[in-house]
Design a protein around this motif. Structure first.
Motif, PDB file in Angstrom:
ATOM      1  N   GLU A 159       0.825  -1.204   0.000  1.00  0.00           N
ATOM      2  CA  GLU A 159       0.000   0.000   0.000  1.00  0.00           C
ATOM      3  C   GLU A 159       0.857   1.251   0.000  1.00  0.00           C
ATOM      4  O   GLU A 159       0.570   2.227  -0.698  1.00  0.00           O
ATOM      5  CB  GLU A 159      -0.948  -0.005   1.201  1.00  0.00           C
ATOM      6  CG  GLU A 159      -2.082  -1.018   1.079  1.00  0.00           C
ATOM      7  CD  GLU A 159      -2.796  -1.281   2.399  1.00  0.00           C
ATOM      8  OE1 GLU A 159      -3.772  -2.043   2.386  1.00  0.00           O
ATOM      9  OE2 GLU A 159      -2.371  -0.728   3.441  1.00  0.00           O
ATOM     10  N   ARG A 160       1.945   1.220   0.771  1.00  0.00           N
ATOM     11  CA  ARG A 160       2.876   2.354   0.783  1.00  0.00           C
ATOM     12  C   ARG A 160       3.483   2.563  -0.607  1.00  0.00           C
ATOM     13  O   ARG A 160       3.601   3.690  -1.087  1.00  0.00           O
ATOM     14  CB  ARG A 160       4.014   2.097   1.780  1.00  0.00           C
ATOM     15  CG  ARG A 160       3.652   2.291   3.248  1.00  0.00           C
ATOM     16  CD  ARG A 160       4.785   1.773   4.123  1.00  0.00           C
ATOM     17  NE  ARG A 160       4.540   2.049   5.528  1.00  0.00           N
ATOM     18  CZ  ARG A 160       5.139   3.032   6.207  1.00  0.00           C
ATOM     19  NH1 ARG A 160       6.005   3.810   5.616  1.00  0.00           N
ATOM     20  NH2 ARG A 160       4.858   3.226   7.486  1.00  0.00           N
ATOM     21  N   VAL A 163       0.880   4.143  -2.901  1.00  0.00           N
ATOM     22  CA  VAL A 163       0.678   5.565  -2.606  1.00  0.00           C
ATOM     23  C   VAL A 163       1.843   6.391  -3.143  1.00  0.00           C
ATOM     24  O   VAL A 163       1.647   7.475  -3.700  1.00  0.00           O
ATOM     25  CB  VAL A 163       0.516   5.784  -1.088  1.00  0.00           C
ATOM     26  CG1 VAL A 163       0.527   7.278  -0.757  1.00  0.00           C
ATOM     27  CG2 VAL A 163      -0.790   5.161  -0.599  1.00  0.00           C
ATOM     28  N   ILE A 190      -4.718   1.086  -3.503  1.00  0.00           N
ATOM     29  CA  ILE A 190      -4.929   2.526  -3.399  1.00  0.00           C
ATOM     30  C   ILE A 190      -6.184   2.827  -2.580  1.00  0.00           C
ATOM     31  O   ILE A 190      -6.179   3.702  -1.704  1.00  0.00           O
ATOM     32  CB  ILE A 190      -5.039   3.151  -4.808  1.00  0.00           C
ATOM     33  CG1 ILE A 190      -3.692   3.036  -5.532  1.00  0.00           C
ATOM     34  CG2 ILE A 190      -5.466   4.615  -4.723  1.00  0.00           C
ATOM     35  CD1 ILE A 190      -3.778   3.288  -7.014  1.00  0.00           C
ATOM     36  N   ALA A 193      -5.534   2.226   1.067  1.00  0.00           N
ATOM     37  CA  ALA A 193      -4.697   3.294   1.621  1.00  0.00           C
ATOM     38  C   ALA A 193      -5.519   4.560   1.851  1.00  0.00           C
ATOM     39  O   ALA A 193      -5.370   5.232   2.876  1.00  0.00           O
ATOM     40  CB  ALA A 193      -3.529   3.582   0.681  1.00  0.00           C
ATOM     41  N   MET A 194      -6.413   4.865   0.921  1.00  0.00           N
ATOM     42  CA  MET A 194      -7.269   6.036   1.077  1.00  0.00           C
ATOM     43  C   MET A 194      -8.142   5.897   2.319  1.00  0.00           C
ATOM     44  O   MET A 194      -8.329   6.860   3.073  1.00  0.00           O
ATOM     45  CB  MET A 194      -8.130   6.222  -0.178  1.00  0.00           C
ATOM     46  CG  MET A 194      -7.366   6.748  -1.376  1.00  0.00           C
ATOM     47  SD  MET A 194      -8.338   6.729  -2.908  1.00  0.00           S
ATOM     48  CE  MET A 194      -9.735   7.723  -2.441  1.00  0.00           C
ATOM     49  N   ARG A 202      -7.516  10.614  -4.800  1.00  0.00           N
ATOM     50  CA  ARG A 202      -6.100  10.520  -5.128  1.00  0.00           C
ATOM     51  C   ARG A 202      -5.376  11.849  -4.931  1.00  0.00           C
ATOM     52  O   ARG A 202      -4.184  11.869  -4.598  1.00  0.00           O
ATOM     53  CB  ARG A 202      -5.941  10.036  -6.569  1.00  0.00           C
ATOM     54  CG  ARG A 202      -6.451   8.631  -6.796  1.00  0.00           C
ATOM     55  CD  ARG A 202      -6.542   8.326  -8.276  1.00  0.00           C
ATOM     56  NE  ARG A 202      -5.253   8.057  -8.869  1.00  0.00           N
ATOM     57  CZ  ARG A 202      -4.779   6.838  -9.127  1.00  0.00           C
ATOM     58  NH1 ARG A 202      -5.500   5.771  -8.811  1.00  0.00           N
ATOM     59  NH2 ARG A 202      -3.607   6.665  -9.688  1.00  0.00           N
ATOM     60  N   LEU A 205      -4.210  11.938  -1.543  1.00  0.00           N
ATOM     61  CA  LEU A 205      -3.110  11.003  -1.341  1.00  0.00           C
ATOM     62  C   LEU A 205      -1.780  11.639  -1.741  1.00  0.00           C
ATOM     63  O   LEU A 205      -0.754  11.434  -1.089  1.00  0.00           O
ATOM     64  CB  LEU A 205      -3.323   9.729  -2.167  1.00  0.00           C
ATOM     65  CG  LEU A 205      -4.194   8.624  -1.570  1.00  0.00           C
ATOM     66  CD1 LEU A 205      -4.145   7.391  -2.467  1.00  0.00           C
ATOM     67  CD2 LEU A 205      -3.773   8.263  -0.153  1.00  0.00           C
ATOM     68  N   ALA A 209       1.163  12.075   0.893  1.00  0.00           N
ATOM     69  CA  ALA A 209       2.404  11.340   0.668  1.00  0.00           C
ATOM     70  C   ALA A 209       3.623  12.229   0.861  1.00  0.00           C
ATOM     71  O   ALA A 209       4.632  11.811   1.444  1.00  0.00           O
ATOM     72  CB  ALA A 209       2.407  10.728  -0.733  1.00  0.00           C
TER      73      ALA A 209
END
Length: 220
Positions: A159-160, A163, A190, A193-194, A202, A205, A209
């Motif tokens: 996931e990292r 992102v 994605i 992670a959101m 996004r 994100l 990030a």
């Protein structure tokens, strides 16, 4: 059908945008507003897919309107796209941080405008790589208070990685190729992670990030 709400204090511009949108079979303009306060009321009434909101308006400006929409769980399905005369500036950055899915300059050509509406309706960010670079270089590299660092610990390594690639402006297909996975799996990473980072889309994100240090800013 993509349902659109127009919020701008200039009637002539609203009319122009509406004329373009009304010609499309898959797009419907559900309402118009001349200021942010009226726009917020209409967003709650109509629950549009897209709210095209001018950044500088009387009563309630576009940044505050975006912030209130993003904070309301009942409006989670509304994607805010900021309209501006000035291109990427501090106002636009603050709107992105408030929860906007992206922004459009008002002198955009009709074909690009219609494409942008459809992109936003799919839940994708209106941030081209060139715009992402401007965001990084001009604003995200400035120290900003954030609690995202602790939330990042909840992300899996994949996931990292996803992102970080989103922050570089890559599409789902490009992310899938880079990670050697399917586009569906990339989208799943994605989306998860959101959810963990409480990001609406996004665009957020990308901001998170860089603010969190997950992706280092480029060397000047």
């Amino acid at each position: 059908m993509i349902r659109v709400l127009l919020v701008d204090d200039q009637p002539l511009l609203r009319s122009g945008f509406r004329a373009l949108l009304d010609l499309e079979d898959d797009i419907e303009v559900v309402a118009e507003a001349g200021d942010g306060q009226e726009g917020l009321a209409l967003v709650k009434e109509h629950l549009p897919d897209i709210a095209l909101i001018d950044i500088r308006m009387p009563v309630v400006d576009g940044i505050e309107a975006t912030r209130r929409i993003a904070a309301d769980p009942d409006l989670a399905g509304v994607h805010v796209v900021i309209l501006t005369n000035y291109g990427f500036d501090e106002y636009v950055f603050n709107a992105l941080r408030a929860g906007a899915a992206g922004f459009l300059v008002k002198d955009i050509v009709p074909e690009d405008f219609l494409h942008a509406v459809r992109v936003a309706a799919r839940g994708d960010a209106l941030l081209a790589p060139s715009i992402t670079r401007k965001l990084i270089n001009r604003y995200v590299t400035q120290p900003l208070p954030t609690a995202v660092g602790t939330q990042l610990k909840e992300l899996t390594n994949r996931e990292r990685e996803a992102v970080a690639l989103v922050a570089q402006g890559l599409s789902n297909t490009q992310i899938a190729n880079a990670m050697v996975i399917s586009p569906t799996t990339a989208k799943t990473h994605i989306n998860r992670a959101m959810t963990k980072l409480h990001a609406r889309d996004r665009a957020q994100l990308v901001v998170l990030a860089y603010e969190s240090g997950l992706v280092p800013p480029p060397r000047q």
